[in-house]
Design an enzyme around this catalytic site. Structure first.
Site, PDB file in Angstrom:
ATOM      1  N   THR A  45       0.826  -1.217   0.000  1.00  0.00           N
ATOM      2  CA  THR A  45       0.000   0.000   0.000  1.00  0.00           C
ATOM      3  C   THR A  45       0.859   1.265   0.000  1.00  0.00           C
ATOM      4  O   THR A  45       0.393   2.327  -0.374  1.00  0.00           O
ATOM      5  CB  THR A  45      -0.959   0.044   1.205  1.00  0.00           C
ATOM      6  OG1 THR A  45      -0.218  -0.199   2.383  1.00  0.00           O
ATOM      7  CG2 THR A  45      -2.059  -0.980   1.078  1.00  0.00           C
ATOM      8  N   ARG A  49       9.387  -0.031  -2.667  1.00  0.00           N
ATOM      9  CA  ARG A  49      10.537   0.700  -2.125  1.00  0.00           C
ATOM     10  C   ARG A  49      11.800  -0.141  -2.234  1.00  0.00           C
ATOM     11  O   ARG A  49      11.739  -1.365  -2.198  1.00  0.00           O
ATOM     12  CB  ARG A  49      10.314   1.071  -0.653  1.00  0.00           C
ATOM     13  CG  ARG A  49       9.218   2.083  -0.439  1.00  0.00           C
ATOM     14  CD  ARG A  49       9.112   2.474   1.022  1.00  0.00           C
ATOM     15  NE  ARG A  49       7.958   3.326   1.267  1.00  0.00           N
ATOM     16  CZ  ARG A  49       7.575   3.732   2.471  1.00  0.00           C
ATOM     17  NH1 ARG A  49       8.249   3.346   3.547  1.00  0.00           N
ATOM     18  NH2 ARG A  49       6.520   4.509   2.619  1.00  0.00           N
ATOM     19  N   SER A 148       9.013   7.854   1.291  1.00  0.00           N
ATOM     20  CA  SER A 148       8.605   8.467   2.561  1.00  0.00           C
ATOM     21  C   SER A 148       9.841   8.905   3.347  1.00  0.00           C
ATOM     22  O   SER A 148      10.716   9.530   2.785  1.00  0.00           O
ATOM     23  CB  SER A 148       7.713   7.501   3.352  1.00  0.00           C
ATOM     24  OG  SER A 148       7.086   8.155   4.427  1.00  0.00           O
ATOM     25  N   HIS A 149       9.927   8.554   4.643  1.00  0.00           N
ATOM     26  CA  HIS A 149      11.024   9.060   5.475  1.00  0.00           C
ATOM     27  C   HIS A 149      12.264   8.167   5.427  1.00  0.00           C
ATOM     28  O   HIS A 149      13.202   8.364   6.189  1.00  0.00           O
ATOM     29  CB  HIS A 149      10.552   9.218   6.921  1.00  0.00           C
ATOM     30  CG  HIS A 149      10.092   7.934   7.541  1.00  0.00           C
ATOM     31  ND1 HIS A 149       8.817   7.459   7.378  1.00  0.00           N
ATOM     32  CD2 HIS A 149      10.741   7.025   8.309  1.00  0.00           C
ATOM     33  CE1 HIS A 149       8.694   6.307   8.024  1.00  0.00           C
ATOM     34  NE2 HIS A 149       9.843   6.019   8.592  1.00  0.00           N
ATOM     35  N   ASP A 308       7.919  13.267   2.046  1.00  0.00           N
ATOM     36  CA  ASP A 308       6.787  13.478   1.127  1.00  0.00           C
ATOM     37  C   ASP A 308       5.636  14.194   1.824  1.00  0.00           C
ATOM     38  O   ASP A 308       4.540  14.307   1.272  1.00  0.00           O
ATOM     39  CB  ASP A 308       6.311  12.164   0.498  1.00  0.00           C
ATOM     40  CG  ASP A 308       5.696  11.211   1.509  1.00  0.00           C
ATOM     41  OD1 ASP A 308       6.219  11.136   2.632  1.00  0.00           O
ATOM     42  OD2 ASP A 308       4.711  10.521   1.181  1.00  0.00           O
ATOM     43  N   ARG A 311       3.502  12.912   6.794  1.00  0.00           N
ATOM     44  CA  ARG A 311       3.558  12.768   8.255  1.00  0.00           C
ATOM     45  C   ARG A 311       3.886  14.103   8.908  1.00  0.00           C
ATOM     46  O   ARG A 311       4.372  15.020   8.264  1.00  0.00           O
ATOM     47  CB  ARG A 311       4.603  11.727   8.646  1.00  0.00           C
ATOM     48  CG  ARG A 311       4.270  10.362   8.085  1.00  0.00           C
ATOM     49  CD  ARG A 311       5.220   9.308   8.601  1.00  0.00           C
ATOM     50  NE  ARG A 311       5.002   8.066   7.887  1.00  0.00           N
ATOM     51  CZ  ARG A 311       5.290   6.872   8.365  1.00  0.00           C
ATOM     52  NH1 ARG A 311       5.799   6.757   9.570  1.00  0.00           N
ATOM     53  NH2 ARG A 311       5.076   5.788   7.654  1.00  0.00           N
ATOM     54  N   GLU A 394      -0.638   5.663  14.551  1.00  0.00           N
ATOM     55  CA  GLU A 394       0.342   5.999  15.592  1.00  0.00           C
ATOM     56  C   GLU A 394       1.694   6.374  15.002  1.00  0.00           C
ATOM     57  O   GLU A 394       2.551   6.872  15.710  1.00  0.00           O
ATOM     58  CB  GLU A 394       0.500   4.860  16.604  1.00  0.00           C
ATOM     59  CG  GLU A 394       0.687   3.452  16.092  1.00  0.00           C
ATOM     60  CD  GLU A 394       1.857   3.190  15.178  1.00  0.00           C
ATOM     61  OE1 GLU A 394       3.006   3.400  15.613  1.00  0.00           O
ATOM     62  OE2 GLU A 394       1.640   2.767  14.042  1.00  0.00           O
ATOM     63  N   SER A 395       1.895   6.132  13.712  1.00  0.00           N
ATOM     64  CA  SER A 395       3.161   6.495  13.076  1.00  0.00           C
ATOM     65  C   SER A 395       3.138   7.928  12.550  1.00  0.00           C
ATOM     66  O   SER A 395       3.916   8.286  11.684  1.00  0.00           O
ATOM     67  CB  SER A 395       3.470   5.515  11.949  1.00  0.00           C
ATOM     68  OG  SER A 395       2.360   5.398  11.074  1.00  0.00           O
TER      69      SER A 395
END
EC number: 5.4.2.2
Length: 555
Positions: A45, A49, A148-149, A308, A311, A394-395
């Site tokens: 999802t 990566r 992402s991170h 991105d 978050r 929670e992330s």
């Protein structure tokens, strides 16, 4: 517990930075072999990566995935534009070039950034939803090229269908299978033109992503109250895609905000190392966020985004960097009490591993709690149709409805969660950190932690396919067990692990998708010692389960 690196929270030695030339060279020269598991396309999802240096994110991966998406669009009758954006990772721009070569050859109408800049994930979601509003045909979809991170050497590629959110497995499995088939067939069937021809193609169009998103922000956050209060705001884009957005936001709305750094560097040399000594743009990590945390007394409220910008990390004055669970609880309480145009039946979306403080807040404000498995995809439908006012993980990823009660984004939006912290501070005259402290006086203080424990692939499979009866626990740290779940109560979907709850504590265990470990999330509303007891009993129960399975297999 993982051991904290001596480099954590400190600037990274230049010798340890990634070699960008080697990274880019490997993108083109290394050819993945789909017969090797680690070199296959694995499209979850969050997309695919990997790193070019480990032959897990290379030109052939991107060409194959792009062709698979072009095929999927054709089969699904998606004929509108494909909005595409990139973050600031070094591999993102070459991957964009590869994708454009394939999409142009397939006649896919693609919208690329007008200034060849960077585009956050929520902006792509917003663009898809804005385009598709009031349409029933020629619908748009999108691609975001981002890991992402993840560390600087990584690349990522994700697909958002016409609902604007992360693609579910019914789509990702099709894309993954087709992409691996193309690689296995030595790229036969992958259509491609040169990059120069792709840019000149009539189907490749320039798009202003910044203006429509920035102009629309007042529809989701009260920008007037932020401006009128004069609340001072510190913003750190962490060298990510939001770097192109914050100055236009400040200029448009006249808010008292300072961007603490606009530097973009693909090595991310300006970052402080994360807990394990790696560079990671994780805005929920106190180690990665050391720069902004060090400025906490300079601003009334400060926040950062990951690469991105899906978050958020909230630095709340003397309270420092807020735990993501704590901020989610405060955001939920504030929004449902201050959005009078939201539907009275709109619920609160949380994942099974998020803090039970959210459950207590939902009960206090009289809202339905919708608890789903891990993954933002589970919030897409609820946010889209307005049955969820808020969905959060929670992330540190969340989104919420417009002030009018309609959909804003169906993917995580770290920009609006940061601005919401400023709105809360402006309207209530106290920071989210102070609001959370007050909340604990009313609802109790939770002690929450996540730990990793080793598990081989067979053990991970056992955990993923458990039935509630197999766990065989009747008590948890001295309290009777109230529920043992392998399916989420909010939607009945499989957790991919289990969750065991008692009155004042719970734990959830689920296998990692990428490493030979399983994760134990646990929380106590009693004490740190009670939390430790829950963690120990959880590990013991799962170890016993593994031992039983090994015995059975040996027999």
């Amino acid at each position: 517990m993982p051991s904290i690196s001596p480099f954590a929270g400190k600037p990274v030695d230049p010798d340890r930075l990634v070699n960008i030339d080697a990274l880019l060279d490997a993108y083109y020269t290394r050819k993945p072999d789909p017969a090797i598991a680690t070199q296959r396309v694995a499209f979850g999802t969050s997309g695919h990566r990997g790193s070019s240096l480990t032959t897990s994110f290379n030109e052939n991966h991107i060409l194959s995935i792009s062709q698979a998406i072009a095929d999927y669009r054709k089969g699904a009758g998606i004929t509108g534009p494909l909005f595409i954006g990139i973050d600031t990772h070094a591999l993102s721009r070459p991957a964009l070039k590869s994708a454009l070569e394939v999409f142009a050859a397939n006649g896919v109408e693609v919208r690329i950034d007008a200034q060849d800049g960077y585009t956050p994930t929520p902006v792509i979601s917003h663009a898809i939803l804005t385009y598709n509003r009031d349409r029933s045909s020629d619908l748009a979809d999108g691609v975001v090229i981002t890991p992402s991170h993840n560390p600087p050497e990584d690349g990522g590629y994700k697909y958002n269908p016409p609902h604007g959110g992360p693609a579910d497995t019914d789509i990702t499995k099709v894309v993954e299978t087709a992409a691996n088939d193309y690689m296995a067939k030595k790229m036969e069937g992958v259509k491609r033109v040169s990059f120069e021809d792709a840019l000149k193609a009539p189907t490749t169009k320039r798009h202003d992503y910044i203006t429509p998103y920035v102009d629309d922000l007042a529809a989701v956050v009260d920008m007037d109250v932020i401006r009128e209060s004069g609340v001072s705001i510190g913003i750190d884009p962490l060298g990510g895609a939001a770097v192109d957005y914050w100055q236009p936001i400040i200029d448009k709305y006249g808010i008292n905000a300072t961007i603490v750094s606009k530097e973009v560097d693909p090595t991310f040399r300006f970052m402080t190392a994360d807990w394990d000594g790696q560079i990671r743009m994780d805005c929920s990590s106190p180690y990665a966020m050391a720069r902004l945390v060090g400025m906490k007394d300079k601003f009334d409220i400060a926040f950062a985004n990951d690469t991105d910008a899906d978050r958020h990390g909230i630095v709340s004055g003397k309270y420092g960097l807020m735990n993501p669970n704590h901020y989610l609880a405060v955001a939920i309480e504030y929004l449902f009490n201050n959005r009078e145009n939201w539907n009275a039946s709109a619920g609160v979306g949380k994942t099974v591993v998020s803090s039970s403080m959210i459950d207590r807040v939902a009960k206090e404000i009289g809202r339905k709690l919708v608890e789903v498995p891990v993954g933002f995809k589970w919030f897409v439908d609820g946010l889209y149709n307005g049955t969820l006012g808020f969905g959060g993980e929670e992330s540190a990823g969340a989104s919420f409805l417009r002030r009018a009660g309609t959909v804003w984004s169906t993917d995580k939006d770290g920009i609006i969660l940061g601005l919401l912290a400023a709105e809360i501070t402006a309207r209530t005259k106290r920071t989210p950190g102070a609001a959370y402290e007050d909340m604990t006086r009313r609802l109790g203080t939770p002690y929450y932690a996540r730990i990793d424990a080793p598990a081989d692939p067979e053990q991970k499979a056992i955990l993923k396919n458990l039935s509630p009866e197999q766990i065989g626990m009747t008590e948890l740290a001295g309290e009777p067990i109230l529920s043992t779940l392998t399916n989420a109560p909010g939607n009945g979907a499989a957790i991919g692990g289990l969750k065991v709850s008692a009155k004042d504590g719970w734990f959830a265990a689920r296998p990692s998708g990428t490493e030979n470990v399983y994760k134990i999330y646990a929380e106590s509303f009693k004490s740190a010692a009670h939390l430790k007891a829950i963690q120990t009993e959880a590990q013991d129960a799962i170890s016993a389960l593994f031992a039983k399975a090994a015995q059975k297999n040996a027999g």
